[in-house]
Design a protein around this motif. Structure first.
Motif, PDB file in Angstrom:
ATOM      1  N   SER A  37       1.172  -1.547   0.283  1.00 49.50           N
ATOM      2  CA  SER A  37      -0.228   0.353   0.057  1.00 49.50           C
ATOM      3  C   SER A  37       0.773   1.293   0.041  1.00 49.50           C
ATOM      4  CB  SER A  37      -0.771  -0.006   1.419  1.00 49.50           C
ATOM      5  OG  SER A  37      -0.499  -0.079   2.253  1.00 49.50           O
ATOM      6  N   LYS A  38       1.979   0.999   0.339  1.00 48.43           N
ATOM      7  CA  LYS A  38       3.199   2.667   0.267  1.00 48.43           C
ATOM      8  C   LYS A  38       4.020   2.882  -1.202  1.00 48.43           C
ATOM      9  CE  LYS A  38       5.081   1.921   4.852  1.00 48.43           C
ATOM     10  NZ  LYS A  38       6.570   1.648   5.565  1.00 48.43           N
ATOM     11  N   ASP A  39       2.853   2.066  -2.471  1.00 50.95           N
ATOM     12  CA  ASP A  39       3.671   2.404  -3.533  1.00 50.95           C
ATOM     13  C   ASP A  39       2.412   3.290  -4.101  1.00 50.95           C
ATOM     14  OD1 ASP A  39       5.283   0.141  -3.722  1.00 50.95           O
ATOM     15  OD2 ASP A  39       3.419  -1.626  -4.281  1.00 50.95           O
ATOM     16  N   GLN A  65      -1.290   2.260 -18.266  1.00 48.37           N
ATOM     17  CA  GLN A  65      -0.332   1.540 -18.348  1.00 48.37           C
ATOM     18  C   GLN A  65       1.342   1.372 -19.184  1.00 48.37           C
ATOM     19  OE1 GLN A  65      -1.772  -1.333 -22.252  1.00 48.37           O
ATOM     20  NE2 GLN A  65      -1.855  -2.760 -20.951  1.00 48.37           N
ATOM     21  N   LYS A  66       1.614   2.298 -19.949  1.00 50.56           N
ATOM     22  CA  LYS A  66       3.272   2.880 -20.023  1.00 50.56           C
ATOM     23  C   LYS A  66       3.462   3.616 -19.034  1.00 50.56           C
ATOM     24  CE  LYS A  66       5.356   5.807 -22.002  1.00 50.56           C
ATOM     25  NZ  LYS A  66       5.762   7.529 -23.470  1.00 50.56           N
ATOM     26  N   ALA A  67       2.619   4.208 -17.949  1.00 51.69           N
ATOM     27  CA  ALA A  67       2.912   4.693 -16.535  1.00 51.69           C
ATOM     28  C   ALA A  67       3.978   2.999 -15.552  1.00 51.69           C
ATOM     29  CB  ALA A  67       1.818   5.606 -16.305  1.00 51.69           C
ATOM     30  N   GLU A  68       2.593   2.045 -15.320  1.00 53.45           N
ATOM     31  CA  GLU A  68       2.803   1.471 -14.814  1.00 53.45           C
ATOM     32  C   GLU A  68       3.937   0.588 -15.043  1.00 53.45           C
ATOM     33  OE1 GLU A  68      -1.284  -0.573 -12.708  1.00 53.45           O
ATOM     34  OE2 GLU A  68      -0.863  -1.004 -15.190  1.00 53.45           O
ATOM     35  N   SER A  69       4.648   0.408 -16.628  1.00 54.94           N
ATOM     36  CA  SER A  69       5.912  -0.730 -17.254  1.00 54.94           C
ATOM     37  C   SER A  69       7.203   0.682 -16.359  1.00 54.94           C
ATOM     38  CB  SER A  69       5.500  -0.712 -18.761  1.00 54.94           C
ATOM     39  OG  SER A  69       6.559  -1.316 -19.051  1.00 54.94           O
ATOM     40  N   ASP A  70       7.186   1.906 -16.848  1.00 51.50           N
ATOM     41  CA  ASP A  70       8.085   2.838 -16.314  1.00 51.50           C
ATOM     42  C   ASP A  70       8.284   2.860 -15.537  1.00 51.50           C
ATOM     43  OD1 ASP A  70       7.615   2.119 -19.501  1.00 51.50           O
ATOM     44  OD2 ASP A  70       8.249   4.166 -20.149  1.00 51.50           O
ATOM     45  N   LEU A  71       7.373   3.869 -14.652  1.00 55.04           N
ATOM     46  CA  LEU A  71       7.254   4.628 -13.859  1.00 55.04           C
ATOM     47  C   LEU A  71       7.189   3.868 -12.030  1.00 55.04           C
ATOM     48  CD1 LEU A  71       5.145   7.618 -14.715  1.00 55.04           C
ATOM     49  CD2 LEU A  71       7.851   7.769 -15.326  1.00 55.04           C
ATOM     50  N   LYS A  72       6.646   2.755 -13.235  1.00 58.35           N
ATOM     51  CA  LYS A  72       6.776   1.222 -11.705  1.00 58.35           C
ATOM     52  C   LYS A  72       6.159   2.032 -10.331  1.00 58.35           C
ATOM     53  CE  LYS A  72      10.620  -0.185 -13.853  1.00 58.35           C
ATOM     54  NZ  LYS A  72       9.774  -1.517 -14.561  1.00 58.35           N
ATOM     55  N   ILE A  73       4.116   2.281 -11.184  1.00 60.67           N
ATOM     56  CA  ILE A  73       3.043   3.152 -10.082  1.00 60.67           C
ATOM     57  C   ILE A  73       1.968   1.775 -10.406  1.00 60.67           C
ATOM     58  CG2 ILE A  73       3.992   4.977 -10.316  1.00 60.67           C
ATOM     59  CD1 ILE A  73       0.999   4.413 -12.145  1.00 60.67           C
ATOM     60  N   LYS A 292       3.299  11.230 -14.476  1.00 63.87           N
ATOM     61  CA  LYS A 292       4.619  11.089 -14.373  1.00 63.87           C
ATOM     62  C   LYS A 292       5.561  12.815 -13.347  1.00 63.87           C
ATOM     63  CE  LYS A 292       9.455  11.473 -16.640  1.00 63.87           C
ATOM     64  NZ  LYS A 292      10.226  12.360 -16.069  1.00 63.87           N
ATOM     65  N   SER A 293       4.215  13.383 -13.834  1.00 65.01           N
ATOM     66  CA  SER A 293       4.623  15.305 -13.432  1.00 65.01           C
ATOM     67  C   SER A 293       4.295  14.759 -11.606  1.00 65.01           C
ATOM     68  CB  SER A 293       3.340  16.233 -13.644  1.00 65.01           C
ATOM     69  OG  SER A 293       2.315  15.872 -13.430  1.00 65.01           O
ATOM     70  N   VAL A 294       2.864  14.423 -11.210  1.00 64.00           N
ATOM     71  CA  VAL A 294       3.291  14.025  -9.670  1.00 64.00           C
ATOM     72  C   VAL A 294       3.616  13.193  -9.419  1.00 64.00           C
ATOM     73  CG1 VAL A 294       1.187  12.601  -8.393  1.00 64.00           C
ATOM     74  CG2 VAL A 294       0.301  14.357 -10.688  1.00 64.00           C
ATOM     75  N   LYS A 295       4.209  11.475 -10.012  1.00 63.87           N
ATOM     76  CA  LYS A 295       5.367  11.341  -9.104  1.00 63.87           C
ATOM     77  C   LYS A 295       6.590  11.500  -8.794  1.00 63.87           C
ATOM     78  CE  LYS A 295       7.137   6.782  -9.620  1.00 63.87           C
ATOM     79  NZ  LYS A 295       8.101   7.005  -9.565  1.00 63.87           N
ATOM     80  N   ASP A 296       7.583  12.740  -9.884  1.00 60.12           N
ATOM     81  CA  ASP A 296       7.936  13.382  -9.825  1.00 60.12           C
ATOM     82  C   ASP A 296       8.020  15.067  -8.946  1.00 60.12           C
ATOM     83  OD1 ASP A 296       9.473  12.360 -11.992  1.00 60.12           O
ATOM     84  OD2 ASP A 296       9.252  13.782 -13.454  1.00 60.12           O
ATOM     85  N   GLY A 297       6.851  15.069  -8.234  1.00 60.28           N
ATOM     86  CA  GLY A 297       6.656  15.823  -6.829  1.00 60.28           C
ATOM     87  C   GLY A 297       6.402  17.318  -7.866  1.00 60.28           C
ATOM     88  N   LYS A 298       6.186  17.610  -9.445  1.00 62.29           N
ATOM     89  CA  LYS A 298       5.851  18.420 -10.168  1.00 62.29           C
ATOM     90  C   LYS A 298       4.819  18.057 -10.590  1.00 62.29           C
ATOM     91  CE  LYS A 298      10.394  20.159  -9.721  1.00 62.29           C
ATOM     92  NZ  LYS A 298      12.171  19.962 -11.064  1.00 62.29           N
ATOM     93  N   PRO A 299       3.451  18.087  -9.614  1.00 59.06           N
ATOM     94  CA  PRO A 299       2.377  17.698 -10.769  1.00 59.06           C
ATOM     95  C   PRO A 299       2.074  19.213 -11.266  1.00 59.06           C
ATOM     96  CG  PRO A 299       1.637  18.934  -8.234  1.00 59.06           C
ATOM     97  CD  PRO A 299       3.440  18.795  -8.400  1.00 59.06           C
TER      98      PRO A 299
END
Length: 350
Positions: A37-39, A65-73, A292-299
């Motif tokens: 759940s921390k993912d 799907q691309k985000a799951e693969s490339d960003l590991k979310i 990606k922008s959210v994952k990078d901390g710059k939404p």
């Protein structure tokens, strides 16, 4: 990836999404008590027709799907229900946000009223909405496209390949967004062949949105246009557009796809030889880039526009028969360059 079916959407509160921990530091939670759940997680709520429409929704799914693969979310999906109202969309978005998904993306302008209500309640969650700029806020990203530009190119191609001088446009539902497709297509046809005739038809009128969901409606409309002399049919109608493609294929005429490169859609493989080209919208990258922008901390928030200048819209060339049409391709490329250079101003309304 966890997918919520049309039936289960009504019971979102009890769905086992097992997703939490937003990039903005939301509180962890999980219906299953899973240790993952921390993912980071992101969610998309589909438009009418749902995943499997071979078009708009499937393009959004490809971005997830691309985000799951490339960003590991982790990714979560929520399907619409038949005949649903605004309250259903509000509940869907609320539960996706409560589960810790960030961003939460509404696929289609129909989510605007719901996002307007839900986004202020989750200030640390980014909400994306595709094809709408009417609702804004500090945590809302408006992912929009110059559909009229891609449709203009389709009009150029249609006019060049038509032998009868008559082509057809089918809109799923008569709303301003789809009128952009019609306007660009008609202008492209007329600029290429002033004597050409464009047959235009809408499948339904709001609040009836079946025109985006029922292939039989698209098939019947296309058959009518083909019987009236059209030898190229362009449908901007979501899942209903597959019916128009089927009808064109049966008559040995050309169809022009929309949103995704429909020549490469598995569900349309039996009709692919009839798909001359498709007007593409880079919905996939728009979804991926927001996640990606959210994952990078710059939404990213505010209006994010994709046009021909950024390859955000375009015309697919997957069909080998299209690639052989050098004169058509040359005309399309010339029009594209002139639109980017602002020598051609494409209309957004018929």
């Amino acid at each position: 990836m966890r997918r919520i079916t049309r039936i289960a959407t009504v019971g979102l509160a009890s769905a086992a999404l097992a997703l939490s921990a937003t990039a903005c530091g939301g509180k962890n939670s999980s219906d299953t008590g899973s240790s993952d759940s921390k993912d980071a997680s992101a969610a998309i709520a589909y438009d009418i027709g749902g995943r499997g429409d071979q078009s708009f929704n499937d393009a959004a799914y490809a971005g997830l799907q691309k985000a799951e693969s490339d960003l590991k979310i982790k990714g979560a999906e929520a399907e619409p229900t038949d005949g649903e109202g605004e309250a259903d969309k509000v509940q869907r978005l609320t539960e996706l946000a409560r589960k810790g998904n960030n961003p939460v993306i509404g696929v289609g302008f129909a989510y605007a009223p719901a996002i307007k209500k839900v986004a202020p309640k989750f200030p640390n969650t980014t909400f994306g909405i595709i094809d709408d700029t009417s609702v804004t806020g500090p945590n809302i990203a408006n992912l929009v496209f110059n559909e009229e530009q891609g449709s203009y190119l389709a009009g150029v191609a249609a006019a060049k390949v038509s032998k009868t001088g008559t082509v057809g446009f089918i809109g799923g539902v008569e709303v301003p967004l789809i009128k952009k497709f019609e306007a660009g297509f008609t202008q492209g046809v007329k600029d290429t062949n002033p004597n050409a005739k464009v047959l235009s038809q809408y499948l339904t009128q709001p609040p009836n949105f079946d025109g985006f969901a029922k292939p039989d409606l698209g098939k019947a409309a296309a058959q009518g246009q083909l019987d009236a002399g059209a030898d190229v049919v362009y449908a901007a109608a979501g899942l209903a557009g597959s019916g128009a493609i089927e009808a064109a294929s049966a008559k040995g005429k050309w169809a022009i796809g929309v949103d995704s490169d429909q020549y490469n859609q598995a569900g349309l493989s039996k009709y692919k030889d009839a798909i001359l080209t498709s007007v593409t919208k880079d919905v996939e990258d728009s979804v991926f880039n927001l996640i990606k922008s959210v994952k990078d901390g710059k939404p990213t928030t505010g209006e994010i526009r994709y046009g021909l200048d950024k390859d955000g819209v375009g015309l697919a060339d997957s069909n080998p028969k299209y690639k052989e049409m050098t004169d058509v391709i040359a005309a399309v490329e010339k029009a594209k360059a002139e639109i980017i250079a602002k020598k051609i101003n494409v209309k957004t309304a018929p």
